[in-house]
Design a protein around this motif. Sequence first.
Motif, PDB file in Angstrom:
ATOM      1  N   PRO A 175     -18.295  -7.367  14.509  1.00 20.84           N
ATOM      2  CA  PRO A 175     -17.472  -8.482  14.019  1.00 20.84           C
ATOM      3  C   PRO A 175     -16.896  -8.195  12.640  1.00 20.84           C
ATOM      4  O   PRO A 175     -17.500  -7.505  11.827  1.00 20.84           O
ATOM      5  CB  PRO A 175     -18.451  -9.662  13.985  1.00 20.84           C
ATOM      6  N   LYS A 176     -15.709  -8.750  12.388  1.00 17.42           N
ATOM      7  CA  LYS A 176     -15.030  -8.521  11.108  1.00 17.42           C
ATOM      8  C   LYS A 176     -15.642  -9.369   9.989  1.00 17.42           C
ATOM      9  O   LYS A 176     -15.671  -8.949   8.837  1.00 17.42           O
ATOM     10  CB  LYS A 176     -13.545  -8.882  11.246  1.00 17.42           C
ATOM     11  N   GLY A 177     -16.085 -10.579  10.329  1.00 15.03           N
ATOM     12  CA  GLY A 177     -16.585 -11.442   9.261  1.00 15.03           C
ATOM     13  C   GLY A 177     -17.395 -12.597   9.796  1.00 15.03           C
ATOM     14  O   GLY A 177     -17.349 -12.930  10.988  1.00 15.03           O
ATOM     15  N   ALA A 178     -18.161 -13.219   8.915  1.00 15.93           N
ATOM     16  CA  ALA A 178     -18.959 -14.395   9.254  1.00 15.93           C
ATOM     17  C   ALA A 178     -18.805 -15.413   8.145  1.00 15.93           C
ATOM     18  O   ALA A 178     -18.877 -15.066   6.958  1.00 15.93           O
ATOM     19  CB  ALA A 178     -20.424 -14.027   9.448  1.00 15.93           C
ATOM     20  N   LEU A 179     -18.569 -16.655   8.512  1.00 12.04           N
ATOM     21  CA  LEU A 179     -18.354 -17.737   7.542  1.00 12.04           C
ATOM     22  C   LEU A 179     -19.556 -18.665   7.561  1.00 12.04           C
ATOM     23  O   LEU A 179     -19.895 -19.237   8.599  1.00 12.04           O
ATOM     24  CB  LEU A 179     -17.080 -18.506   7.893  1.00 12.04           C
ATOM     25  N   LEU A 180     -20.228 -18.791   6.417  1.00  6.25           N
ATOM     26  CA  LEU A 180     -21.370 -19.701   6.283  1.00  6.25           C
ATOM     27  C   LEU A 180     -20.858 -21.055   5.807  1.00  6.25           C
ATOM     28  O   LEU A 180     -20.253 -21.159   4.731  1.00  6.25           O
ATOM     29  CB  LEU A 180     -22.375 -19.134   5.280  1.00  6.25           C
ATOM     30  N   VAL A 181     -21.072 -22.082   6.603  1.00  9.16           N
ATOM     31  CA  VAL A 181     -20.559 -23.418   6.318  1.00  9.16           C
ATOM     32  C   VAL A 181     -21.725 -24.393   6.276  1.00  9.16           C
ATOM     33  O   VAL A 181     -22.638 -24.306   7.101  1.00  9.16           O
ATOM     34  CB  VAL A 181     -19.544 -23.866   7.396  1.00  9.16           C
ATOM     35  N   GLY A 182     -21.710 -25.310   5.327  1.00 13.38           N
ATOM     36  CA  GLY A 182     -22.764 -26.318   5.270  1.00 13.38           C
ATOM     37  C   GLY A 182     -22.749 -27.078   3.968  1.00 13.38           C
ATOM     38  O   GLY A 182     -22.038 -26.710   3.023  1.00 13.38           O
ATOM     39  N   PRO A 183     -23.533 -28.135   3.883  1.00 16.29           N
ATOM     40  CA  PRO A 183     -23.591 -28.936   2.656  1.00 16.29           C
ATOM     41  C   PRO A 183     -24.110 -28.121   1.473  1.00 16.29           C
ATOM     42  O   PRO A 183     -24.745 -27.068   1.665  1.00 16.29           O
ATOM     43  CB  PRO A 183     -24.572 -30.073   3.017  1.00 16.29           C
ATOM     44  N   PRO A 184     -23.873 -28.579   0.254  1.00 18.10           N
ATOM     45  CA  PRO A 184     -24.374 -27.842  -0.929  1.00 18.10           C
ATOM     46  C   PRO A 184     -25.897 -27.783  -0.945  1.00 18.10           C
ATOM     47  O   PRO A 184     -26.583 -28.743  -0.570  1.00 18.10           O
ATOM     48  CB  PRO A 184     -23.842 -28.669  -2.109  1.00 18.10           C
ATOM     49  N   GLY A 185     -26.433 -26.643  -1.363  1.00 17.30           N
ATOM     50  CA  GLY A 185     -27.873 -26.503  -1.547  1.00 17.30           C
ATOM     51  C   GLY A 185     -28.654 -26.157  -0.309  1.00 17.30           C
ATOM     52  O   GLY A 185     -29.888 -26.157  -0.328  1.00 17.30           O
ATOM     53  N   THR A 186     -27.976 -25.845   0.798  1.00 17.44           N
ATOM     54  CA  THR A 186     -28.703 -25.585   2.040  1.00 17.44           C
ATOM     55  C   THR A 186     -29.107 -24.126   2.196  1.00 17.44           C
ATOM     56  O   THR A 186     -29.813 -23.784   3.135  1.00 17.44           O
ATOM     57  CB  THR A 186     -27.852 -26.008   3.252  1.00 17.44           C
ATOM     58  N   GLY A 187     -28.651 -23.241   1.314  1.00 17.21           N
ATOM     59  CA  GLY A 187     -29.124 -21.855   1.346  1.00 17.21           C
ATOM     60  C   GLY A 187     -28.087 -20.839   1.781  1.00 17.21           C
ATOM     61  O   GLY A 187     -28.455 -19.744   2.217  1.00 17.21           O
ATOM     62  N   LYS A 188     -26.805 -21.151   1.670  1.00 17.15           N
ATOM     63  CA  LYS A 188     -25.761 -20.201   2.091  1.00 17.15           C
ATOM     64  C   LYS A 188     -25.762 -18.963   1.194  1.00 17.15           C
ATOM     65  O   LYS A 188     -25.769 -17.827   1.673  1.00 17.15           O
ATOM     66  CB  LYS A 188     -24.393 -20.887   2.046  1.00 17.15           C
ATOM     67  N   THR A 189     -25.771 -19.163  -0.114  1.00 12.42           N
ATOM     68  CA  THR A 189     -25.790 -18.029  -1.035  1.00 12.42           C
ATOM     69  C   THR A 189     -27.119 -17.279  -0.950  1.00 12.42           C
ATOM     70  O   THR A 189     -27.162 -16.050  -1.092  1.00 12.42           O
ATOM     71  CB  THR A 189     -25.544 -18.523  -2.476  1.00 12.42           C
ATOM     72  N   LEU A 190     -28.204 -18.002  -0.697  1.00  9.47           N
ATOM     73  CA  LEU A 190     -29.510 -17.358  -0.546  1.00  9.47           C
ATOM     74  C   LEU A 190     -29.517 -16.422   0.659  1.00  9.47           C
ATOM     75  O   LEU A 190     -30.096 -15.330   0.612  1.00  9.47           O
ATOM     76  CB  LEU A 190     -30.600 -18.426  -0.412  1.00  9.47           C
ATOM     77  N   PRO A 242     -36.946 -36.797   3.307  1.00  7.01           N
ATOM     78  CA  PRO A 242     -35.888 -36.749   4.326  1.00  7.01           C
ATOM     79  C   PRO A 242     -34.525 -36.572   3.664  1.00  7.01           C
ATOM     80  O   PRO A 242     -34.237 -37.162   2.620  1.00  7.01           O
ATOM     81  CB  PRO A 242     -36.008 -38.112   5.020  1.00  7.01           C
ATOM     82  N   GLY A 243     -33.686 -35.745   4.284  1.00  3.55           N
ATOM     83  CA  GLY A 243     -32.346 -35.540   3.744  1.00  3.55           C
ATOM     84  C   GLY A 243     -32.270 -34.587   2.574  1.00  3.55           C
ATOM     85  O   GLY A 243     -31.190 -34.357   2.028  1.00  3.55           O
ATOM     86  N   PHE A 244     -33.407 -34.010   2.159  1.00  2.88           N
ATOM     87  CA  PHE A 244     -33.413 -33.076   1.033  1.00  2.88           C
ATOM     88  C   PHE A 244     -32.942 -31.698   1.508  1.00  2.88           C
ATOM     89  O   PHE A 244     -33.311 -31.245   2.590  1.00  2.88           O
ATOM     90  CB  PHE A 244     -34.815 -32.945   0.446  1.00  2.88           C
ATOM     91  N   SER A 245     -32.146 -31.059   0.686  1.00  2.00           N
ATOM     92  CA  SER A 245     -31.740 -29.679   0.976  1.00  2.00           C
ATOM     93  C   SER A 245     -32.784 -28.720   0.416  1.00  2.00           C
ATOM     94  O   SER A 245     -33.737 -29.127  -0.266  1.00  2.00           O
ATOM     95  CB  SER A 245     -30.377 -29.391   0.347  1.00  2.00           C
ATOM     96  N   GLY A 246     -32.601 -27.429   0.687  1.00  2.00           N
ATOM     97  CA  GLY A 246     -33.533 -26.430   0.150  1.00  2.00           C
ATOM     98  C   GLY A 246     -33.545 -26.424  -1.359  1.00  2.00           C
ATOM     99  O   GLY A 246     -34.606 -26.281  -1.989  1.00  2.00           O
ATOM    100  N   ALA A 247     -32.370 -26.599  -1.980  1.00  2.00           N
ATOM    101  CA  ALA A 247     -32.297 -26.646  -3.441  1.00  2.00           C
ATOM    102  C   ALA A 247     -33.020 -27.877  -3.979  1.00  2.00           C
ATOM    103  O   ALA A 247     -33.669 -27.818  -5.033  1.00  2.00           O
ATOM    104  CB  ALA A 247     -30.837 -26.644  -3.890  1.00  2.00           C
ATOM    105  N   ASP A 248     -32.925 -29.007  -3.259  1.00  2.00           N
ATOM    106  CA  ASP A 248     -33.627 -30.226  -3.688  1.00  2.00           C
ATOM    107  C   ASP A 248     -35.143 -30.025  -3.634  1.00  2.00           C
ATOM    108  O   ASP A 248     -35.870 -30.478  -4.527  1.00  2.00           O
ATOM    109  CB  ASP A 248     -33.229 -31.407  -2.800  1.00  2.00           C
ATOM    110  N   ILE A 249     -35.621 -29.363  -2.592  1.00  2.00           N
ATOM    111  CA  ILE A 249     -37.061 -29.128  -2.461  1.00  2.00           C
ATOM    112  C   ILE A 249     -37.553 -28.193  -3.560  1.00  2.00           C
ATOM    113  O   ILE A 249     -38.632 -28.391  -4.131  1.00  2.00           O
ATOM    114  CB  ILE A 249     -37.380 -28.570  -1.061  1.00  2.00           C
ATOM    115  N   ALA A 250     -36.763 -27.168  -3.865  1.00  2.00           N
ATOM    116  CA  ALA A 250     -37.123 -26.293  -4.988  1.00  2.00           C
ATOM    117  C   ALA A 250     -37.194 -27.087  -6.284  1.00  2.00           C
ATOM    118  O   ALA A 250     -38.088 -26.868  -7.118  1.00  2.00           O
ATOM    119  CB  ALA A 250     -36.100 -25.162  -5.106  1.00  2.00           C
ATOM    120  N   ASN A 251     -36.290 -28.038  -6.442  1.00  2.00           N
ATOM    121  CA  ASN A 251     -36.293 -28.888  -7.638  1.00  2.00           C
ATOM    122  C   ASN A 251     -37.512 -29.803  -7.664  1.00  2.00           C
ATOM    123  O   ASN A 251     -38.088 -30.061  -8.726  1.00  2.00           O
ATOM    124  CB  ASN A 251     -34.999 -29.707  -7.673  1.00  2.00           C
TER     125      ASN A 251
END
Length: 663
Positions: A231-246, A401-410
């Motif tokens: 594949p040429k590319g992959a696009l990571l899509v999702g709400p902020p803090g869910t771990g795309k950059t991670l 509930p509803g916490f993202s990965g970044a929220d849990i780290a916080n």
Amino acid sequence: MSKENNQNTTPKKPRFSSWWVYGVILVLIIGFQIFGSSAFSSTQEITTSELYEFLRNGDIDKINIIKNRGQAKIFLTESAKGKDVHKGVSDKPIIPSTGANPQYILTYGELEIFENNINEIKTNNSLDTDVKFDTESSLFTDLLVSLLPFALIIGIWIYLMRRMSGGAGGGAGGQIFNIGKSRAKLFDEKTDTRTSFKDVAGLEGAKEEVQEIVEFLKNPDKYTSLGGKIPKGALLVGPPGTGKTLLAKAVAGEAKVPFFSLSGSDFVEMFVGVGASRVRDLFKQAKDKSPAIIFIDEIDAIGRARGKNNFTGSNDERENTLNQLLTEMDGFGTNTNVIVLAATNRADVLDKALMRAGRFDRQIYVDLPDIRERKEIFEVHLRPIKTAETLDLDFLARQTPGFSGADIANVCNEAALIAARKEKKAVSKQDFLDAVDRIVGGLEKKNKIITPEEKKTIAFHEAGHATVSWMLEHAAPLVKVTIVPRGQSLGAAWYLPEERLIVRPEQMLDEMCATMGGRAAEKVIFNKISTGALSDLEKVTKQARAMVTIYGLNDELGNVTYYDSSGQGEYGFTKPYSEETAQKIDEEISKIIEQQYQRAIKLLDKNKDKLSELAERLLEKEVIFKDDLEKIFGKRPFEKDNEPTQVNGAETKTEAQVEEDKA
């Protein structure tokens, strides 16, 4: 000692820099200007009284008065040079000079007085000493005065260009002539912190997708032997803090291939053509090191749909950059050994040409974690935390509930800070609960000045929320109620919402009724209402509008929706419905909210005594929990066996769990 060790212990010589030459020249010029030509000659400085004495003795042949410097140069006669009093000044200068070298120099005061004194001595002694008036100018000074403004302008221009092109230092993008170079950072396994897939908790589906991309690059023959293409590319899509950059960091740590990372804003520049030039240079570097991975974070900075905001009709630099990116990803001569990873939380605004197969073949949705994934994320972030006891991670996952990965780290970090603030040696469960309260509600403000009447109103308001939610089947189970101010709120009722994938109308209506319970309690008890229900009204209005205009849950409007999932509607100036429909929408929204408000008033009227008892207990304790409500209202009839309960910040097991443990 080995030769290799000798090489390691040999001190490194400082590298030669052209700036050293400039520094030496500058020091010499400054020294020459400070000390002047007297530093390289036998000229001596004398006083005016000595000059007058030499003049009376007939030793002076010529005096040159330099008016613009306030100095006088004295030349001796040939006979005077042989006298003992002038010994040392008649020698030849250290550096031969083509011009005449004076024997003495002095600095005079007032020119008119100095000139009159000389003329008087000449007249009294019948001297023919030549007195001349002259002006002198320095070639260096003249050049400095004439060139300094241009040098300053050029220096300021170069400084600004360096600042705008990414810094005053060297390297790609740092110099003005390298402004079109890519500013991507190449991941270095030896120096950069390595992140592996073990550090990424949850995100099982997304992790499998990106792991397969890594496998493509490691073992391409496994897939191409069957006729498949990488594949040429992959696009990571999702709400902020869910771990795309991670996830991208984990790919960089696991891929074992060159990994270029940069942000979408790194292509944006004020100069025309720079963005496209940087895209070309980025892919050129990646192709030279192929197989390679390019990661573009926040790609919506350059990938926004074309032709939407260009009202002026002028050349759009961002569109040119996007066009170049599209060409590089899937154009003539594209190298298939370069895979592009990108991340964004605004996929709805991206250009369709960027999203098509052949460019981003895979769109990986990184959603908010569910209760199982939150438990795994807690396990990762609790590794460095020193805990006082064995924490129940299932309980912590249910509390967030509803916490993202970044929220849990916080949450984990905030719990450690709270424990340290309390001088504890380890972090306990209560610290985690306080951290959740701190993040969701804000900082606790016990010293806020509240009058007794206001405090009573707040207590009945929060008790109204608790009472109505206790009486309704589909309302979220209550955890605790507090009238301690936090952040901008004066009180709060904390619930543990059920994680649903679909929501039915009766569930939404029950939640709206519970939200209106606060204002309804004020109306029932005081027959007055206040501004304290602002956030409640905002919440129910959004819910009612969503029921009517988005989900098609209103009988009057029927099965229609005015929601545009593509996001293109935000650029339009017209609504997707008529004025008559808009009026009907407003009427239906108001009708839904008013029905739930009256429903809450009826519930509270029936349980007015219990409401008052709950409010009085709240005024006394300031914070009450689920067991306090059970003492007043009895067991909640709609409670499920697997719902968590909490007593004074600690979890208690349900009867079904107790029986299961006994078995």
